[in-house]
Design an enzyme around this catalytic site. Structure first.
Site, mmCIF file in Angstrom:
data_model
loop_
_atom_site.group_PDB
_atom_site.id
_atom_site.type_symbol
_atom_site.label_atom_id
_atom_site.label_comp_id
_atom_site.label_asym_id
_atom_site.label_seq_id
_atom_site.Cartn_x
_atom_site.Cartn_y
_atom_site.Cartn_z
ATOM 1 N N HIS A 111 1.827 4.532 -3.046
ATOM 2 C CA HIS A 111 2.008 6.040 -2.842
ATOM 3 C C HIS A 111 3.502 6.446 -3.283
ATOM 4 O O HIS A 111 3.473 7.557 -4.050
ATOM 5 C CB HIS A 111 1.921 6.322 -1.432
ATOM 6 C CG HIS A 111 0.489 6.274 -0.716
ATOM 7 N ND1 HIS A 111 -0.514 7.029 -1.352
ATOM 8 C CD2 HIS A 111 -0.112 5.947 0.343
ATOM 9 C CE1 HIS A 111 -1.851 6.877 -0.611
ATOM 10 N NE2 HIS A 111 -1.330 6.047 0.511
ATOM 11 N N HIS A 124 3.485 6.657 -6.999
ATOM 12 C CA HIS A 124 3.038 7.985 -7.423
ATOM 13 C C HIS A 124 3.750 9.293 -7.331
ATOM 14 O O HIS A 124 3.605 9.992 -8.177
ATOM 15 C CB HIS A 124 1.690 8.108 -6.632
ATOM 16 C CG HIS A 124 0.570 9.098 -6.830
ATOM 17 N ND1 HIS A 124 -0.718 9.305 -6.419
ATOM 18 C CD2 HIS A 124 0.492 9.566 -8.310
ATOM 19 C CE1 HIS A 124 -1.519 9.919 -7.244
ATOM 20 N NE2 HIS A 124 -0.793 10.145 -8.224
ATOM 21 N N HIS A 171 0.857 -1.309 -0.152
ATOM 22 C CA HIS A 171 0.199 0.039 -0.084
ATOM 23 C C HIS A 171 0.843 1.299 0.190
ATOM 24 O O HIS A 171 0.819 2.187 -0.737
ATOM 25 C CB HIS A 171 -0.882 0.032 1.106
ATOM 26 C CG HIS A 171 -1.810 1.289 1.228
ATOM 27 N ND1 HIS A 171 -3.130 1.009 0.981
ATOM 28 C CD2 HIS A 171 -1.279 2.202 1.858
ATOM 29 C CE1 HIS A 171 -3.655 2.473 1.295
ATOM 30 N NE2 HIS A 171 -2.599 2.995 1.680
ATOM 31 N N GLU A 172 1.694 1.480 0.984
ATOM 32 C CA GLU A 172 2.538 2.593 1.019
ATOM 33 C C GLU A 172 3.413 2.655 -0.171
ATOM 34 O O GLU A 172 3.747 3.781 -0.605
ATOM 35 C CB GLU A 172 3.318 2.778 2.288
ATOM 36 C CG GLU A 172 2.409 2.685 3.552
ATOM 37 C CD GLU A 172 1.561 3.588 3.639
ATOM 38 O OE1 GLU A 172 1.771 4.725 3.090
ATOM 39 O OE2 GLU A 172 0.469 3.533 4.296
#
Length: 709
Positions: A501, A504, A497-498
Site C-alpha cells: 500500500h 502505491h 502487505h502494508e
C-alpha cells in the site's frame, strides 16, 4: 469530498475514552504549527512543535478557509469552465486536507484523551462542511455545466478529474429533489455520529475483553518470551492478575496455537467472539442496525434496491450478482476441502484425547499446529529467531523495493515523530532524487487501535507540488528493552502487505490529489499490497532478511524449505473465515430498510445468513463477527470486504506476469510502476490491470492453487 481518513486495514484498539476539556488558548493561524510550513522535507508535520491542543483551532480555521474558497467558486460571475470550477475545486481545501491528514493519523495510532475529545468535536463540523459542499446547488450547477459542455473536449487527467468529481456529486445526491436532499444530509450526519460512537465503544470493548491469568502454569505451552509479554501486558493494563492475554482484532487468536490449557483456550476464544455482542459489558448491535438502516435508506433515496447495489456500481465488480457469482464458485470449491481438514484435525486430536473428543473452534489452531509440527518437524520457536523485525524491514521489505523499483531508504533520525517507537525514512529514487518520506509505527500500545494499515500525512500531487509523506502502522508486541523483536511468518507477510500500500502512495505520479495514490476502487486498492506479499518468499529476498538474530546466519536450506512448504498447511481455515465475513458484509447491505433485523435479532441473522449460503461452521467462524466488524461499520469497506479475495485474484495474475518476465527484473518493476503503481485513479482500474498483464480480464483459476487448495 470526504474529509475523514479511510484506512486500508482496519482493526480494533485498546483504549478507554475519557472526557477532557480542550484549551484553545486563542492561537491563530500565525502561531499554529499545523497551519505553517514545517521546514521539514516535503513539508512533513513537525511533531516536535505540534501539541494535541493545536488540532481543534487548526481544523476550525481550515474549515473557515475552505468555506471561503467554495463561496468564491460559486459566486464567480464568469461562465463555468474546467479552470474556474473543476480545477478551482481541486485547489480548494488544501489546508484542511493537510491538517486532517495529520489529525486522523493520530486518532488511529495515538489517540490520547485530548485527541479523542477533539475528534468528538470536529466530526460534526467536518460532516456539516461535507454536506454543504456536496449539496451546494449552485456549485453542482457549475460542475454539471462543465461536464455537459467540456467533458468530451478534455484530455488525460483533466478529463478523468471532471468525470470523478461530477459522478461523486451525483452519487452523493446532488440531483435529488430538495426534500430528499435534506433527508440525505440528515443521514450523513447521523451515520457520522454513529461511526464515532462505534469507534469509541469497540476499542473499549476489546480492552475490557482481556483474559486475566493468575499463574504461569496456566500459560503452559507458551515460550518464555510470550510469557514475558503476557506479564508486561498485565502490568501495563492495571495488574489485576500477574498475567493477561490481550484480545486482537480478529475472531481467532494466534496465541491459541500454543496454549496447552484447554479451559484457558476456551476463555480466550469466547472473550474474542463475544467482546461486543451484549453477552458481556458492551453491545454494538444497536449501532450496526441503525447504520444498516440508514445506508439502506440512502440507497433507496438514490433509486437503488439496496446499499450493496449502490456501493458496488463504482467498483470493478459493478453488481452484487457478479460478486456472489465469484464467491459461490469459491465456496463450492472450498467446502469439501474444509470438511476434510476438520475431520483430519479432529481425528488427530482423538489419538491423544480419546475417541469421544469433540473438536471445538478454540482447539483447531492448537491441534493443527501439532499436526504441522509432526508433519514437518517444525515449530514457531525454530522459525522466529530468523525474523527480526528490523531485518525484515530493511533487508526484506526495503530490499525488495530496491530490486524491483530501484528505491533506496535512508533513516532520518532528525525528523520528529508523534511517538518514540516510530522510524522515519527518506525514500530516494533510482536517479538519486528524494521521492518521499516513509514512517513506520509497528508496535502496539493502549492509544492505538488494532490491526495494520497504511495512510498518508500528505498525498502526492503535481498541482500542489507535494511529494508523498506515507506511513504504515501495525500492532506487534515490542520486545523488552535491549532484546530484538521477533515476529511470525504471518507478521512478516503483513509488513510486506502494508508496504505494498505504501508503495502505491510513494510511487504515485499524478497531477491531481483527488486521483493520486490509493484513491482507487476498493476492489483494486488491495491488489498492490497483496501482490507485494509475494516478494517475501522469493529466494533472493528471503535469504537477505531471514538471518538468525544472534548468529547472523541465514536460515538453513532444509528449515527454509520446510517452512515455505508448510505455509499453506490447513489453508482452508483462512479462506473460510474470509468467505464467511465477506458474506456477512454483503448480506447486511443487500437488505431494504424494512428488512433490517432488530439489535436483538442481529446475532440470529448472522447465523441464518451463514447457514443459507453454506458457510455456517462452528469450526470456522467469520474472521470478523458482525458485532466487531470494524471494516464495515467503522471503516470504508461496507459491501466491499469481498475486495480482499477479488484483489487476491488480480495479485496472483500480476505475480504470474512478474514470474514469467523475471520477478526481480528491474524492467518488469518499472513497467508495473509506470502502468499501475504511479497511475492512481487516472484510468479505470480494469484498464490499468489490462495494460500491465495484457489479459482481457482477471483469471480466478489460480487463486485456490496459490492458497494451497
Amino acid at each position: 469530498m470526504k474529509r475523514t481518513r479511510t484506512l486500508l486495514t482496519i482493526g480494533l484498539a485498546s483504549f478507554v475514552m475519557q472526557s477532557v476539556a480542550i484549551p484553545t488558548d486563542g492561537m491563530g493561524a500565525n502561531d499554529n504549527p499545523l497551519l505553517q510550513k514545517s521546514g521539514i522535507l516535503f513539508n512533513a508535520p513537525d511533531f516536535s512543535k505540534i501539541k494535541d491542543t493545536d488540532y481543534l483551532p487548526a481544523i476550525e480555521l481550515a474549515i473557515k478557509q475552505n468555506r471561503e474558497e467554495i463561496n468564491e467558486i460559486v459566486n464567480n460571475k464568469k461562465k463555468p469552465t474546467f479552470e474556474n470550477t473543476i480545477l478551482a475545486l481541486e485547489k480548494s481545501g488544501v489546508q484542511l486536507d493537510k491538517v486532517t491528514s495529520v489529525f486522523y493519523g493520530l486518532t488511529s495510532a495515538h489517540k490520547t484523551p485530548v485527541i479523542a475529545e477533539t475528534e468528538k468535536k470536529v466530526t460534526p463540523m467536518l460532516t456539516e462542511l461535507e454536506n454543504e459542499i456536496k449539496f451546494n446547488k449552485k456549485l453542482f450547477e457549475r460542475i454539471k455545466y462543465v461536464y455537459d459542455k467540456e467533458f468530451k473536449k478534455l484530455k488525460g487527467e483533466d478529463k478523468r478529474l471532471t468525470e470523478v468529481v461530477y459522478k461523486n456529486f451525483v452519487r452523493s445526491g446532488a440531483l435529488l429533489p430538495a426534500d430528499k436532499m435534506e433527508r440525505m444530509k440528515q443521514i450523513n450526519i447521523r451515520i457520522a455520529e454513529l461511526q464515532q460512537q462505534w469507534g469509541d465503544m469497540l476499542p473499549e470493548a476489546t480492552n475490557t475483553a482481556i483474559v486475566w491469568v493468575t499463574s504461569k502454569q496456566e500459560l503452559s505451552g507458551l515460550s518464555e518470551a510470550d510469557i514475558a509479554q503476557c506479564k508486561k501486558d498485565a502490568e501495563s493494563r492495571g495488574g489485576k492478575a500477574p498475567y493477561c492475554i490481550v484480545i486482537t482484532n480478529t475472531t481467532q487468536q494466534a496465541i491459541l496455537t500454543t496454549l496447552d490449557n484447554r479451559n484457558l483456550r476456551k476463555r480466550v476464544f469466547e472473550a474474542s467472539r463475544h467482546r461486543a455482542d451484549g453477552t458481556r459489558q458492551f453491545n454494538t448491535f444497536p449501532y450496526v442496525v441503525e447504520i444498516a438502516k440508514l445506508r439502506a435508506e440512502a440507497a433507496a433515496l438514490m433509486g437503488y434496491k439496496n446499499y450493496a447495489s449502490y456501493s458496488l456500481e463504482k467498483t470493478m465488480a459493478k453488481t452484487p450478482d457478479n460478486v456472489y457469482s465469484f464467491l459461490k464458485q469459491l465456496i463450492k470449491d472450498y467446502t469439501p476441502k474444509a470438511e476434510a481438514e476438520t475431520k483430519a484435525i479432529e481425528a488427530y486430536a482423538q489419538k491423544t484425547m480419546g475417541a469421544n473428543f469433540k473438536l471445538q473452534p478454540y482447539d483447531r489452531f492448537y491441534y493443527s499446529a501439532k499436526m504441522k509440527q509432526e508433519a514437518y518437524n517444525l515449530s514457531e520457536d525454530q522459525i522466529k529467531p530468523y525474523f527480526n523485525i528490523d531485518s525484515v524491514q530493511k533487508n526484506g521489505v526495503f530490499y525488495a523495493a530496491n530490486r524491483a523499483y530501484g528505491l533506496t531508504f535512508k533513516e532520518r533520525k532528525d525528523i520528529p515523530t508523534y511517538h518514540p517507537d516510530m522510524k522515519v525514512f527518506e525514500v530516494i529514487d533510482k536517479d538519486g532524487k528524494p521521492l518521499a518520506l516513509f514512517y513506520s509505527d509497528y508496535y502496539r500500545r493502549a492509544t492505538k487501535r488494532g490491526g495494520a494499515w497504511m495512510s498518508s500525512f500528505a498525498k502526492q500531487s503535481g498541482l500542489r507540488e507535494q511529494q508523498p509523506v506515507i506511513y504504515n502502522c501495525c500492532n506487534y508486541a515490542k520486545a523488552p528493552e535491549g532484546q530484538p523483536t521477533l515476529i511470525t511468518w504471518d507478521e512478516v507477510c503483513t509488513l510486506f502487505h502494508e508496504f505494498g500500500h505504501a508503495l502505491h502512495g510513494i510511487l504515485s505520479n499524478c497531477k491531481y490529489n483527488t486521483l493520486s495514490g490509493t484513491a482507487t476502487a476498493r476492489d483494486f486498492v488491495e491488489m498492490p499490497s497483496q501482490f507485494n506479499e509475494t516478494f517475501a518468499s522469493i529466494p533472493e529476498i528471503f535469504d537477505n532478511y531471514a538471518k538468525h538474530t544472534e548468529t547472523g546466519q541465514p536460515m538453513p536450506t532444509e528449515l527454509k524449505e520446510k517452512m515455505l512448504t508448510s505455509i499453506n498447511y490447513h489453508a482452508a481455515y483462512a479462506l473460510g473465515e474470509n468467505l464467511a465475513a465477506t458474506c456477512l458484509d454483503l448480506a447486511w447491505h443487500m437488505l431494504g430498510v424494512n428488512e433490517i433485523p432488530s439489535a436483538d435479532e442481529a446475532a440470529e441473522f448472522e447465523t441464518k445468513v451463514l447457514r443459507e449460503i453454506g458457510l455456517y461452521n462452528e469450526q470456522i467462524p467469520p474472521r470478523y463477527s458482525t458485532s466487531y466488524f470494524n471494516h464495515v461499520w467503522g471503516g470504508g469497506y461496507a459491501a466491499g470486504y469481498y475486495s480482499y479475495l477479488w484483489t487476491e485474484v488480480l495479485a496472483v495474475n500480476v505475480a504470474d506476469c512478474f514470474e514469467k518476465r523475471g520477478a526481480l527484473n528491474p524492467e518488469v518493476g518499472q513497467d508495473f510502476r509506470n502502468k499501475v503503481l504511479s497511475r492512481g485513479n487516472t484510468k479505470e482500474q480494469l484498464q490499468l490491470f489490462i495494460d500491465f498483464t495484457g489479459m482481457n480480464a482477471p483469471d480466478p483459476s489460480g487463486l485456490l492453487k496459490a492458497r494451497g487448495l
